[in-house]
Enzyme design. Structure first.
Site, PDB file in Angstrom:
ATOM      1  N   HIS A  18      53.033  56.575  18.964  1.00  0.00           N
ATOM      2  CA  HIS A  18      51.681  56.181  18.541  1.00  0.00           C
ATOM      3  C   HIS A  18      51.744  55.025  17.538  1.00  0.00           C
ATOM      4  O   HIS A  18      50.985  54.069  17.631  1.00  0.00           O
ATOM      5  CB  HIS A  18      50.958  57.366  17.866  1.00  0.00           C
ATOM      6  CG  HIS A  18      50.600  58.484  18.790  1.00  0.00           C
ATOM      7  ND1 HIS A  18      50.990  59.777  18.580  1.00  0.00           N
ATOM      8  CD2 HIS A  18      49.876  58.514  19.939  1.00  0.00           C
ATOM      9  CE1 HIS A  18      50.520  60.553  19.542  1.00  0.00           C
ATOM     10  NE2 HIS A  18      49.849  59.809  20.389  1.00  0.00           N
ATOM     11  N   LYS A  42      42.443  69.930  23.421  1.00  0.00           N
ATOM     12  CA  LYS A  42      43.550  70.853  23.113  1.00  0.00           C
ATOM     13  C   LYS A  42      43.254  71.529  21.775  1.00  0.00           C
ATOM     14  O   LYS A  42      42.583  70.958  20.934  1.00  0.00           O
ATOM     15  CB  LYS A  42      44.856  70.080  22.954  1.00  0.00           C
ATOM     16  CG  LYS A  42      45.140  69.097  24.057  1.00  0.00           C
ATOM     17  CD  LYS A  42      46.153  68.053  23.598  1.00  0.00           C
ATOM     18  CE  LYS A  42      46.171  66.861  24.518  1.00  0.00           C
ATOM     19  NZ  LYS A  42      46.875  65.722  23.951  1.00  0.00           N
ATOM     20  N   ARG A  91      52.914  55.932  28.790  1.00  0.00           N
ATOM     21  CA  ARG A  91      54.344  56.212  28.670  1.00  0.00           C
ATOM     22  C   ARG A  91      55.044  56.163  30.015  1.00  0.00           C
ATOM     23  O   ARG A  91      56.058  55.545  30.187  1.00  0.00           O
ATOM     24  CB  ARG A  91      54.565  57.600  28.061  1.00  0.00           C
ATOM     25  CG  ARG A  91      54.268  57.669  26.593  1.00  0.00           C
ATOM     26  CD  ARG A  91      54.197  59.091  26.139  1.00  0.00           C
ATOM     27  NE  ARG A  91      53.142  59.797  26.850  1.00  0.00           N
ATOM     28  CZ  ARG A  91      52.914  61.079  26.772  1.00  0.00           C
ATOM     29  NH1 ARG A  91      53.682  61.830  26.032  1.00  0.00           N
ATOM     30  NH2 ARG A  91      51.917  61.633  27.436  1.00  0.00           N
ATOM     31  N   SER A 129      53.553  64.853  21.459  1.00  0.00           N
ATOM     32  CA  SER A 129      53.289  65.636  20.247  1.00  0.00           C
ATOM     33  C   SER A 129      53.672  67.090  20.464  1.00  0.00           C
ATOM     34  O   SER A 129      54.243  67.726  19.568  1.00  0.00           O
ATOM     35  CB  SER A 129      51.815  65.530  19.868  1.00  0.00           C
ATOM     36  OG  SER A 129      51.479  64.193  19.638  1.00  0.00           O
TER      37      SER A 129
HETATM   38  N1  COA Z   1      54.021  57.605  22.533  1.00  0.00           N
HETATM   39  C1  COA Z   1      54.299  58.894  22.488  1.00  0.00           C
HETATM   40  N2  COA Z   1      53.464  59.853  22.874  1.00  0.00           N
HETATM   41  C2  COA Z   1      52.269  59.478  23.278  1.00  0.00           C
HETATM   42  C3  COA Z   1      51.893  58.152  23.345  1.00  0.00           C
HETATM   43  C4  COA Z   1      52.811  57.187  22.944  1.00  0.00           C
HETATM   44  N3  COA Z   1      52.529  55.904  22.976  1.00  0.00           N
HETATM   45  N4  COA Z   1      50.644  58.084  23.816  1.00  0.00           N
HETATM   46  C5  COA Z   1      50.276  59.335  24.054  1.00  0.00           C
HETATM   47  N5  COA Z   1      51.248  60.176  23.715  1.00  0.00           N
HETATM   48  C6  COA Z   1      51.240  61.614  23.893  1.00  0.00           C
HETATM   49  C7  COA Z   1      50.777  62.382  22.729  1.00  0.00           C
HETATM   50  O1  COA Z   1      51.874  62.800  21.981  1.00  0.00           O
HETATM   51  C8  COA Z   1      50.072  63.550  23.354  1.00  0.00           C
HETATM   52  O2  COA Z   1      50.987  64.561  23.691  1.00  0.00           O
HETATM   53  P1  COA Z   1      50.535  66.088  23.877  1.00  0.00           P
HETATM   54  O3  COA Z   1      49.739  66.138  25.143  1.00  0.00           O
HETATM   55  O4  COA Z   1      51.817  66.790  23.958  1.00  0.00           O
HETATM   56  O5  COA Z   1      49.713  66.459  22.681  1.00  0.00           O
HETATM   57  C9  COA Z   1      49.494  62.951  24.602  1.00  0.00           C
HETATM   58  O6  COA Z   1      50.303  61.867  24.917  1.00  0.00           O
HETATM   59  C10 COA Z   1      48.105  62.413  24.441  1.00  0.00           C
HETATM   60  O7  COA Z   1      47.681  62.463  23.118  1.00  0.00           O
HETATM   61  P2  COA Z   1      46.887  61.388  22.347  1.00  0.00           P
HETATM   62  O8  COA Z   1      47.467  60.024  22.529  1.00  0.00           O
HETATM   63  O9  COA Z   1      46.779  61.880  20.951  1.00  0.00           O
HETATM   64  O10 COA Z   1      45.507  61.352  23.067  1.00  0.00           O
HETATM   65  P3  COA Z   1      44.668  62.483  23.759  1.00  0.00           P
HETATM   66  O11 COA Z   1      44.911  62.405  25.229  1.00  0.00           O
HETATM   67  O12 COA Z   1      44.864  63.773  23.089  1.00  0.00           O
HETATM   68  O13 COA Z   1      43.225  61.903  23.407  1.00  0.00           O
HETATM   69  C11 COA Z   1      40.876  61.621  23.593  1.00  0.00           C
HETATM   70  C12 COA Z   1      42.142  62.212  24.189  1.00  0.00           C
HETATM   71  C13 COA Z   1      40.640  62.111  22.181  1.00  0.00           C
HETATM   72  C14 COA Z   1      40.957  60.096  23.588  1.00  0.00           C
HETATM   73  C15 COA Z   1      39.733  62.072  24.541  1.00  0.00           C
HETATM   74  O14 COA Z   1      39.762  63.482  24.653  1.00  0.00           O
HETATM   75  C16 COA Z   1      38.368  61.643  24.034  1.00  0.00           C
HETATM   76  O15 COA Z   1      38.000  60.514  24.204  1.00  0.00           O
HETATM   77  N6  COA Z   1      37.615  62.568  23.388  1.00  0.00           N
HETATM   78  C17 COA Z   1      36.297  62.280  22.845  1.00  0.00           C
HETATM   79  C18 COA Z   1      35.184  62.900  23.695  1.00  0.00           C
HETATM   80  C19 COA Z   1      34.957  62.085  24.949  1.00  0.00           C
HETATM   81  O16 COA Z   1      34.442  60.991  24.931  1.00  0.00           O
HETATM   82  N7  COA Z   1      35.354  62.670  26.100  1.00  0.00           N
HETATM   83  C20 COA Z   1      35.222  62.037  27.391  1.00  0.00           C
HETATM   84  C21 COA Z   1      36.424  61.183  27.713  1.00  0.00           C
HETATM   85  S1  COA Z   1      36.333  60.533  29.348  1.00  0.00           S
END
Ligand code: COA
Length: 160
Positions: A18, A42, A91, A129
């Site tokens: 990140h 989550k 990724r 994560s």
């Molecule tokens: N390097 C390492 N790991 C990464 C990464 C990177 N560059 N990019 C993503 N990841 C991993 C994270 O560790 C995480 O792992 P996990 O699944 O084991 O927890 C996973 O990929 C994704 O996590 P993160 O990047 O924190 O994003 P997310 O997918 O949890 O985020 C939101 C999702 C918050 C963006 C989405 O739910 C959202 O927009 N919510 C708001 C409400 C909304 O508008 N919903 C409709 C969306 S269409």
């Protein structure tokens, strides 16, 4: 006109992957707001304040980066912030389907907001994560995967 982008996620907790995406996006855009989702699909290990604080500490060197939390629809929050771009990290191929679906849905909700993908640095491409939390919970060393403050927070969280 200043180019403002937002980088949303759960960041539970932030990993080196990140931070790498944040650093690279900060070089592309004039301003980057990292958006910590209060309502993640989550169930989270760290509270939203903890996730925001950990990111604050890890991103102190990036002068054009702000860390905020949000609890509404991502595109609505981006619109409120006057951000035209959503940044997401990719990724591996396995991320593609989820990211593709999310980007298309967000475009249907607001066609003015573009999603831009940055390829994660090679050595961070296997990190997630949840994997890091699993390693930390079992007493493993996560120093190579997360910033120092996050590693310390994980040790404290799991009482190691
Ligand atoms: N390097 C390492 N790991 C990464 C990464 C990177 N560059 N990019 C993503 N990841 C991993 C994270 O560790 C995480 O792992 P996990 O699944 O084991 O927890 C996973 O990929 C994704 O996590 P993160 O990047 O924190 O994003 P997310 O997918 O949890 O985020 C939101 C999702 C918050 C963006 C989405 O739910 C959202 O927009 N919510 C708001 C409400 C909304 O508008 N919903 C409709 C969306 S269409």
């Amino acid at each position: 006109m200043r180019k403002l982008a937002i980088y949303p996620g759960s960041f539970d907790p932030a990993t080196n992957g990140h931070i790498d995406v944040i650093g690279r996006a900060a070089r592309i855009f004039d301003e980057l707001i990292v958006g910590v989702a209060k309502q993640s699909p989550k169930s989270t290990t760290f509270t939203v304040d903890e996730r925001v604080n950990l990111l604050h500490e890890s991103c102190f060197e990036f002068k054009n980066v702000k860390i905020e939390s949000f609890d509404n629809l991502l595109v609505d929050w981006a619109f409120q912030k006057k951000a035209g771009v959503i940044v997401r990290g990719l990724r591996a191929l396995s991320d593609f389907e989820y990211e593709f679906q999310m980007a298309l849905t967000n475009r249907k909700l607001n066609k003015e907001i573009e999603t831009v993908f940055l390829m994660t640095r090679e050595d961070c491409s296997c990190i997630s994560s949840s994997m890091i939390k699993e390693i930390a919970k079992l007493g493993g060393n996560v120093n190579n995967f997360v910033p120092k403050n996050v590693a310390e927070a994980l040790i404290k969280k799991y009482g190691l």
